[in-house]
Design a protein around this motif. Structure first.
Motif, PDB file in Angstrom:
ATOM      1  N   PRO A  65      -2.893   0.290  -3.013  1.00 23.74           N
ATOM      2  CA  PRO A  65      -4.004   0.761  -2.051  1.00 23.74           C
ATOM      3  C   PRO A  65      -3.868   1.550  -0.907  1.00 23.74           C
ATOM      4  O   PRO A  65      -2.471   1.656  -0.465  1.00 23.74           O
ATOM      5  CB  PRO A  65      -4.962  -0.235  -2.020  1.00 23.74           C
ATOM      6  CG  PRO A  65      -3.418  -1.536  -1.548  1.00 23.74           C
ATOM      7  CD  PRO A  65      -2.244  -0.779  -2.755  1.00 23.74           C
ATOM      8  N   THR A  66      -4.305   1.481  -0.811  1.00 19.15           N
ATOM      9  CA  THR A  66      -4.578   2.125   0.670  1.00 19.15           C
ATOM     10  C   THR A  66      -4.230   0.625   1.977  1.00 19.15           C
ATOM     11  O   THR A  66      -4.729  -0.004   1.680  1.00 19.15           O
ATOM     12  CB  THR A  66      -6.064   2.899   1.194  1.00 19.15           C
ATOM     13  OG1 THR A  66      -7.446   2.410   1.303  1.00 19.15           O
ATOM     14  CG2 THR A  66      -6.470   4.693   0.673  1.00 19.15           C
ATOM     15  N   PRO A  67      -4.115   0.921   2.727  1.00 18.28           N
ATOM     16  CA  PRO A  67      -3.522   0.293   4.653  1.00 18.28           C
ATOM     17  C   PRO A  67      -5.188  -0.331   4.337  1.00 18.28           C
ATOM     18  O   PRO A  67      -4.922  -1.790   4.995  1.00 18.28           O
ATOM     19  CB  PRO A  67      -3.148   1.187   5.562  1.00 18.28           C
ATOM     20  CG  PRO A  67      -2.694   2.494   5.169  1.00 18.28           C
ATOM     21  CD  PRO A  67      -3.443   2.562   3.779  1.00 18.28           C
ATOM     22  N   GLU A  68      -5.491   0.064   5.281  1.00 20.19           N
ATOM     23  CA  GLU A  68      -7.323   0.052   5.470  1.00 20.19           C
ATOM     24  C   GLU A  68      -8.409  -1.509   3.837  1.00 20.19           C
ATOM     25  O   GLU A  68      -8.705  -1.630   4.518  1.00 20.19           O
ATOM     26  CB  GLU A  68      -8.529   0.938   5.420  1.00 20.19           C
ATOM     27  CG  GLU A  68      -7.917   1.712   6.788  1.00 20.19           C
ATOM     28  CD  GLU A  68      -6.724   2.923   6.397  1.00 20.19           C
ATOM     29  OE1 GLU A  68      -6.068   3.693   7.050  1.00 20.19           O
ATOM     30  OE2 GLU A  68      -6.699   2.904   5.243  1.00 20.19           O
ATOM     31  N   ASN A  69      -7.350  -0.844   2.527  1.00 22.03           N
ATOM     32  CA  ASN A  69      -7.948  -1.868   1.917  1.00 22.03           C
ATOM     33  C   ASN A  69      -7.479  -2.776   0.966  1.00 22.03           C
ATOM     34  O   ASN A  69      -7.206  -2.775  -0.766  1.00 22.03           O
ATOM     35  CB  ASN A  69      -8.886  -0.624   0.895  1.00 22.03           C
ATOM     36  CG  ASN A  69      -9.519  -1.591  -0.837  1.00 22.03           C
ATOM     37  OD1 ASN A  69     -10.077  -2.758  -0.068  1.00 22.03           O
ATOM     38  ND2 ASN A  69     -10.001  -0.759  -1.499  1.00 22.03           N
ATOM     39  N   SER A  70      -5.444  -3.236   1.874  1.00 20.23           N
ATOM     40  CA  SER A  70      -4.733  -3.456   0.568  1.00 20.23           C
ATOM     41  C   SER A  70      -4.799  -4.654   0.139  1.00 20.23           C
ATOM     42  O   SER A  70      -4.591  -4.623  -1.098  1.00 20.23           O
ATOM     43  CB  SER A  70      -4.098  -3.655   1.798  1.00 20.23           C
ATOM     44  OG  SER A  70      -2.832  -4.160   1.435  1.00 20.23           O
ATOM     45  N   GLY A 103      -8.069  -3.894  -2.487  1.00 13.21           N
ATOM     46  CA  GLY A 103      -7.706  -2.981  -3.650  1.00 13.21           C
ATOM     47  C   GLY A 103      -5.937  -3.662  -4.455  1.00 13.21           C
ATOM     48  O   GLY A 103      -5.930  -3.239  -5.682  1.00 13.21           O
ATOM     49  N   GLN A 104      -5.068  -4.280  -3.939  1.00  8.05           N
ATOM     50  CA  GLN A 104      -4.056  -4.740  -5.182  1.00  8.05           C
ATOM     51  C   GLN A 104      -4.965  -5.369  -5.681  1.00  8.05           C
ATOM     52  O   GLN A 104      -4.765  -5.890  -6.898  1.00  8.05           O
ATOM     53  CB  GLN A 104      -3.260  -5.576  -4.322  1.00  8.05           C
ATOM     54  CG  GLN A 104      -2.586  -4.927  -3.010  1.00  8.05           C
ATOM     55  CD  GLN A 104      -1.326  -6.074  -2.523  1.00  8.05           C
ATOM     56  OE1 GLN A 104      -1.326  -6.887  -2.198  1.00  8.05           O
ATOM     57  NE2 GLN A 104      -0.167  -5.009  -2.721  1.00  8.05           N
ATOM     58  N   GLN A 128       0.388  -0.411  10.523  1.00  6.54           N
ATOM     59  CA  GLN A 128      -0.458   1.089  10.949  1.00  6.54           C
ATOM     60  C   GLN A 128      -0.101   1.437  11.636  1.00  6.54           C
ATOM     61  O   GLN A 128       0.100   0.624  12.856  1.00  6.54           O
ATOM     62  CB  GLN A 128      -1.695   1.242  10.594  1.00  6.54           C
ATOM     63  CG  GLN A 128      -2.417   0.733   9.952  1.00  6.54           C
ATOM     64  CD  GLN A 128      -4.073   0.814   9.618  1.00  6.54           C
ATOM     65  OE1 GLN A 128      -4.834   1.821   9.484  1.00  6.54           O
ATOM     66  NE2 GLN A 128      -4.530   0.111   9.219  1.00  6.54           N
ATOM     67  N   PHE A 147       0.665  -1.152   0.244  1.00  7.68           N
ATOM     68  CA  PHE A 147       0.188   0.355  -0.013  1.00  7.68           C
ATOM     69  C   PHE A 147       0.604   0.954   0.035  1.00  7.68           C
ATOM     70  O   PHE A 147       2.055   0.612  -0.006  1.00  7.68           O
ATOM     71  CB  PHE A 147      -0.862  -0.085   0.938  1.00  7.68           C
ATOM     72  CG  PHE A 147      -0.293  -0.961   2.499  1.00  7.68           C
ATOM     73  CD1 PHE A 147       0.333   0.514   3.457  1.00  7.68           C
ATOM     74  CD2 PHE A 147      -1.077  -1.573   2.935  1.00  7.68           C
ATOM     75  CE1 PHE A 147       0.644   0.409   4.096  1.00  7.68           C
ATOM     76  CE2 PHE A 147      -0.211  -1.841   4.266  1.00  7.68           C
ATOM     77  CZ  PHE A 147       0.761  -1.057   4.805  1.00  7.68           C
ATOM     78  N   LEU A 148      -0.120   2.167  -0.211  1.00  5.88           N
ATOM     79  CA  LEU A 148       0.935   3.426  -0.502  1.00  5.88           C
ATOM     80  C   LEU A 148       1.204   4.187   0.949  1.00  5.88           C
ATOM     81  O   LEU A 148       0.866   3.787   2.357  1.00  5.88           O
ATOM     82  CB  LEU A 148       0.257   5.270  -1.605  1.00  5.88           C
ATOM     83  CG  LEU A 148       0.103   3.721  -2.504  1.00  5.88           C
ATOM     84  CD1 LEU A 148      -0.859   4.839  -3.422  1.00  5.88           C
ATOM     85  CD2 LEU A 148       1.614   3.925  -3.338  1.00  5.88           C
ATOM     86  N   GLY A 149       2.114   5.547   0.944  1.00  2.00           N
ATOM     87  CA  GLY A 149       3.079   6.035   2.664  1.00  2.00           C
ATOM     88  C   GLY A 149       3.429   5.258   3.913  1.00  2.00           C
ATOM     89  O   GLY A 149       3.686   5.726   4.619  1.00  2.00           O
TER      90      GLY A 149
END
Length: 345
Positions: free
Chosen positions: A72-77, A80-81, A205, A41-43
């Motif tokens: 994706p976001t961490p919450e939707n990894s 999202g991937q 996180q 995920f990003l960030g």
């Protein structure tokens, strides 16, 4: 009896064949291929560094195609991937470079991408089954990483005491493999007096990892080391111990970035930890993916190629996943108060 001339010719042909077998493929740049670098995920800084390495290789190989860094976001990894992998295939991307955080759940989407002509190269974290994956670019040997973590715990504990693991997510294949290899290493008599009391997950996180670290201390009053094989987790755990004034009681170790861990190492909260160069990992992954996507590499075991400034690499069977293939980068560095400040600068 064969003549000396015939024997000489045979030997020359054998030497020539051996030379071809060991030849290094030098990849030719300038071919257009669109590629996607897909982190967990990003960030996260290490994934940004991997992107820097991939961008360096993209420029060096003068690829006129597009290099996308999407995640994706961490919450939707996980979802999202899978979605990004699916979209990349329908867009006709030449290669997707995946740091997998979805376990084998992403395998069907990866297989569909391959069937659509997209090469799938994993890095940092592979697809556990190897299904849908052309090659895994391994940062280090996963078995060795387990021994390194066991040895760091042994060093910090003085050979005796309790340790716990603060991992990333339950589906992170690299984390799970490192932890499994550490557990195997701990079975050796050398570590007989070290007790692994728990394995928990901070979901990569910072806030979640921070709170999980404090929960471990509350649950295990005799805990001596929190081993966190994730750059997010180790920093969060070290900060938690520092904030609560617990660094004399509970030490933190694992995998971290020198720039993020230098203060915690110098103040004794995290006396030693390890990592490799993520820029190099992104660079090598790009060279591998470009070679496959342009047809300059077949991806077969035993094939060797030159990856720019990093030198020569050979495709081999992944010893941890029979039937799968890997390229081994290495090495990792262990950081202490003696070398962390120089690395952080």
């Amino acid at each position: 009896m064969k003549s000396l001339k015939t024997l000489g010719l045979t030997a020359a042909l054998m030497m020539s064949a051996a030379g071809l077998a060991n030849a290094q493929t030098a990849l030719e740049g300038g071919e257009e291929v669109n590629m996607v670098l897909l982190p967990k995920f990003l960030g996260i800084l290490v994934f940004d560094q991997a992107n820097e390495g991939a961008q360096e290789a993209h420029a060096e190989l003068a690829n006129p195609g597009e290099l996308l860094f999407v995640g994706p976001t961490p919450e939707n990894s996980v979802a999202g991937q899978i979605e990004i992998m699916t979209t990349s295939a329908t867009q006709g991307q030449g290669a997707v470079m995946l740091s997998n955080n979805a376990g084998d759940q992403i395998a069907p989407a990866a297989v569909a991408a391959q069937e659509n002509g997209t090469r799938v190269v994993t890095w940092d974290s592979p697809i556990p089954s190897g299904e849908g994956e052309d090659i895994f670019v391994a940062q280090v040997d996963f078995g060795d990483m387990g021994v390194v973590m066991a040895d760091m715990a042994y060093s910090i504990l003085g050979g005796e005491g309790q340790m716990a693991v603060l991992s990333a997510t339950p589906d992170a294949a690299n984390q799970n493999a490192w932890i499994a290899s550490m557990q195997a290493a701990l079975e050796d008599d050398k570590y007989a007096n070290i007790e692994l009391v728990d394995i928990v997950y901070g979901d990569d996180q910072a806030e979640v990892s921070y709170n999980r670290a404090l929960s471990l201390v509350d649950q295990y009053p005799d805990l001596g080391v929190i081993m966190s094989p994730t750059t997010v987790g180790i920093q969060a755990a070290a900060k938690a111990m520092q904030d609560e004034g617990l660094c004399d009681q509970v030490k933190v170790s694992g995998l971290g970035l020198p720039s993020e861990m230098v203060s915690y190492t110098m103040n004794g909260c995290a006396p030693e930890f390890a990592l490799w160069d993520f820029r190099d990992l992104g660079y090598l992954t790009y060279f591998t993916s470009y070679g496959l996507a342009t047809g300059q590499l077949s991806g077969e075991i035993g094939e060797s190629f030159t990856a720019g400034r990093m030198g020569d690499f050979t495709i081999e069977e992944d010893p941890g996943r029979p039937g799968s293939k890997r390229i081994l980068m290495g090495p990792f560095t262990i950081y202490t108060s003696e070398n962390v400040e120089a690395a952080a600068g």
